[in-house]
Design a protein around this motif. Structure first.
Motif, mmCIF file in Angstrom:
data_model
loop_
_atom_site.group_PDB
_atom_site.id
_atom_site.type_symbol
_atom_site.label_atom_id
_atom_site.label_comp_id
_atom_site.label_asym_id
_atom_site.label_seq_id
_atom_site.Cartn_x
_atom_site.Cartn_y
_atom_site.Cartn_z
ATOM 1 N N UNK A 358 0.669 -0.997 -0.186
ATOM 2 C CA UNK A 358 -0.096 -0.001 0.096
ATOM 3 C C UNK A 358 0.902 1.426 0.237
ATOM 4 N N UNK A 359 2.160 1.088 0.542
ATOM 5 C CA UNK A 359 2.885 2.370 0.558
ATOM 6 C C UNK A 359 3.264 2.673 -0.722
ATOM 7 N N UNK A 360 3.262 2.089 -1.917
ATOM 8 C CA UNK A 360 3.475 2.004 -3.199
ATOM 9 C C UNK A 360 2.218 2.085 -4.178
ATOM 10 N N UNK A 361 1.249 2.480 -3.560
ATOM 11 C CA UNK A 361 -0.017 2.542 -4.275
ATOM 12 C C UNK A 361 -0.007 3.558 -5.546
ATOM 13 N N UNK A 362 -0.371 3.191 -6.581
ATOM 14 C CA UNK A 362 -0.356 3.947 -7.833
ATOM 15 C C UNK A 362 1.126 3.600 -8.431
ATOM 16 N N UNK A 363 1.937 2.730 -7.706
ATOM 17 C CA UNK A 363 3.180 2.445 -8.465
ATOM 18 C C UNK A 363 3.492 0.712 -8.659
ATOM 19 N N UNK A 364 3.229 0.210 -7.640
ATOM 20 C CA UNK A 364 3.406 -1.202 -7.652
ATOM 21 C C UNK A 364 1.941 -2.312 -7.604
ATOM 22 N N UNK A 365 1.108 -0.982 -7.238
ATOM 23 C CA UNK A 365 -0.372 -1.518 -7.321
ATOM 24 C C UNK A 365 -1.382 -0.592 -7.417
ATOM 25 N N UNK A 366 -2.679 -0.997 -7.714
ATOM 26 C CA UNK A 366 -3.688 0.074 -7.772
ATOM 27 C C UNK A 366 -5.064 -0.332 -8.267
ATOM 28 N N UNK A 367 -5.949 0.261 -8.175
ATOM 29 C CA UNK A 367 -7.387 0.058 -8.880
ATOM 30 C C UNK A 367 -7.573 0.957 -10.066
ATOM 31 N N UNK A 368 -8.451 0.436 -10.911
ATOM 32 C CA UNK A 368 -8.995 1.280 -11.992
ATOM 33 C C UNK A 368 -10.002 0.866 -12.501
ATOM 34 N N UNK A 369 -11.064 1.783 -13.209
ATOM 35 C CA UNK A 369 -12.247 1.299 -13.800
ATOM 36 C C UNK A 369 -11.862 0.267 -15.183
ATOM 37 N N UNK A 370 -12.727 -0.627 -15.334
ATOM 38 C CA UNK A 370 -12.554 -1.422 -16.258
ATOM 39 C C UNK A 370 -13.763 -1.215 -17.380
ATOM 40 N N UNK A 371 -13.432 -1.027 -18.484
ATOM 41 C CA UNK A 371 -14.610 -0.649 -19.393
ATOM 42 C C UNK A 371 -14.522 -1.936 -20.320
ATOM 43 N N UNK A 372 -15.665 -2.452 -20.335
ATOM 44 C CA UNK A 372 -15.851 -4.032 -21.002
ATOM 45 C C UNK A 372 -16.173 -3.943 -22.239
ATOM 46 N N UNK A 373 -16.204 -4.822 -23.198
ATOM 47 C CA UNK A 373 -16.607 -5.054 -24.489
ATOM 48 C C UNK A 373 -17.803 -4.417 -24.752
#
Length: 386
Positions: A358-373
């Protein structure tokens, strides 16, 4: 029995070929996939519910891991090809594809700067990946979008030129090549941040996409940078909120119901203001929602590494879909907030090695919205990107 058969069909992966980005589809294939999209909507309505936002979860522990969260469950995209990817981050998703970048410095090899990008199709049968080399001269990815007229996915890349301007290039999936934008130079680029561990820089590659344009908040000038994907023109627009001298905890552009929205948390308040751009032509904003963030600490207890001094600093907006706002609060968890009811609910996440990163959030880990087919009718396209 009908519902059971429908679920089996819906979760049967399409027979896409990840080795080719663009193929011409037969009319029977198009009808089949349109039928699946219609059956999905029928299945949702039969339960009296609505579709939930899909979230990409990624983290690098030994190798890259990517999974999709639907609010109730989590499914990992297992692929042997991903096991060779050591350090990567998600740029974004478009029409079912996930774009990842290896641009920057490897943690243990600062001299080896790489400029390779990975496209993952989690819907393909073998979940293969395709490698795209960056443009000659390098740069950083700052956008991934579907072009409404060309009917293909495209990537936007930026790099600094010698004349204190910024140079932009596009990757065309149909032609599999890079070219410069029609307006090659612009005075601004999306915001950058630096990681103290190895001085790696990361650019804001999560633009809010609405009205056939990409939008970034530029903190240096307090304005919104716009890239029109049709004309390929750049411009800047005023922000609905002027940040005071005390600064703020959050400034985030998002999209709700195809309208641009601006999420803002000041240092003096315990709530998030959500502004909606009601008239794009007149650039007319209205503050439509106020999300109170003073949640019950006993019911939604933070983790042991949670810093009370930066109580609201770890709030991240993942996406807004209809009336559901998905937030991730670093060291506290992921939450679903109903804008129409002012209610909050924790989204349970599967425990993983990501918890220690978590200290490397947006660097080694993260979440994003997925836009499907999307369905063929919605895109009015004869082509599919795979």
């Amino acid at each position: 029995m009908y519902i059971y058969k429908t679920i089996k069909l819906l979760f049967k992966p399409f027979n896409f070929s990840p080795s080719s980005f663009s193929i011409c589809r037969s009319s029977s294939s198009l009808r089949s996939e349109d039928m699946i999209c219609k059956m999905w909507k029928m299945l949702i309505s039969s339960f009296g519910g609505e579709s939930r936002p899909l979230i990409i979860r990624y983290y690098c522990h030994e190798h890259l891991r990517v999974s999709i969260i639907d609010g109730n469950s989590e499914k990992e995209c297992r692929s042997r090809a991903l096991e060779s990817v050591k350090f990567c981050y998600v740029v974004g998703s478009c029409n079912g594809l996930i774009l990842l970048s290896k641009t920057g410095m490897d943690l243990y090899d600062r001299e080896n700067r790489c400029n390779k990008h990975v496209v993952l199709n989690p819907n393909s049968k073998n979940r293969g990946v395709t490698i795209i080399n960056g443009p000659s001269g390098g740069g950083t990815l700052c956008g991934f979008f579907f072009h409404p007229k060309a009917k293909e996915c495209r990537i936007l890349n930026v790099r600094q030129s010698n004349n204190n301007q910024f140079e932009y290039h596009l990757y065309l999936f149909g032609q599999k090549r890079w070219r410069s934008t029609k307006k090659l130079y612009f005075s601004y680029r999306p915001d950058i941040r630096q990681r103290s561990l190895n001085f790696e820089t990361r650019i804001d590659d999560h633009p809010a996409i609405a009205n056939d344009a990409l939008h970034w908040y530029i903190s240096v000038v307090g304005e919104i940078m716009v890239f029109n994907m049709i004309t390929e023109d750049f411009s800047t627009k005023p922000c609905p909120v002027v940040v005071g001298k005390g600064g703020c905890h959050l400034q985030h552009l998002s999209v709700k119901d195809n309208q641009l929205c601006f999420c803002y948390v000041s240092r003096e308040d315990q709530s998030m203001d959500i502004w909606i751009l009601e008239n794009y032509t007149k650039w007319s904003w209205v503050r439509k929602y106020v999300v109170h963030l003073d949640w019950d600490l006993n019911k939604y207890a933070p983790g042991e590494n949670f810093l009370t001094a930066d109580f609201f600093l770890g709030v991240k907006v993942i996406c807004i879909q209809k009336n559901e706002l998905v937030l991730f609060w670093v060291h506290r968890g992921m939450f679903s907030y109903r804008l129409d009811k002012n209610t909050v609910k924790r989204i349970r996440l599967r425990k993983s090695h990501m918890d220690s990163l978590m200290r490397d959030y947006d660097w080694l880990c993260g979440f994003q919205a997925y836009h499907p087919f999307q369905s063929i009718n919605e895109r009015e396209s004869k082509w599919e990107i795979v």
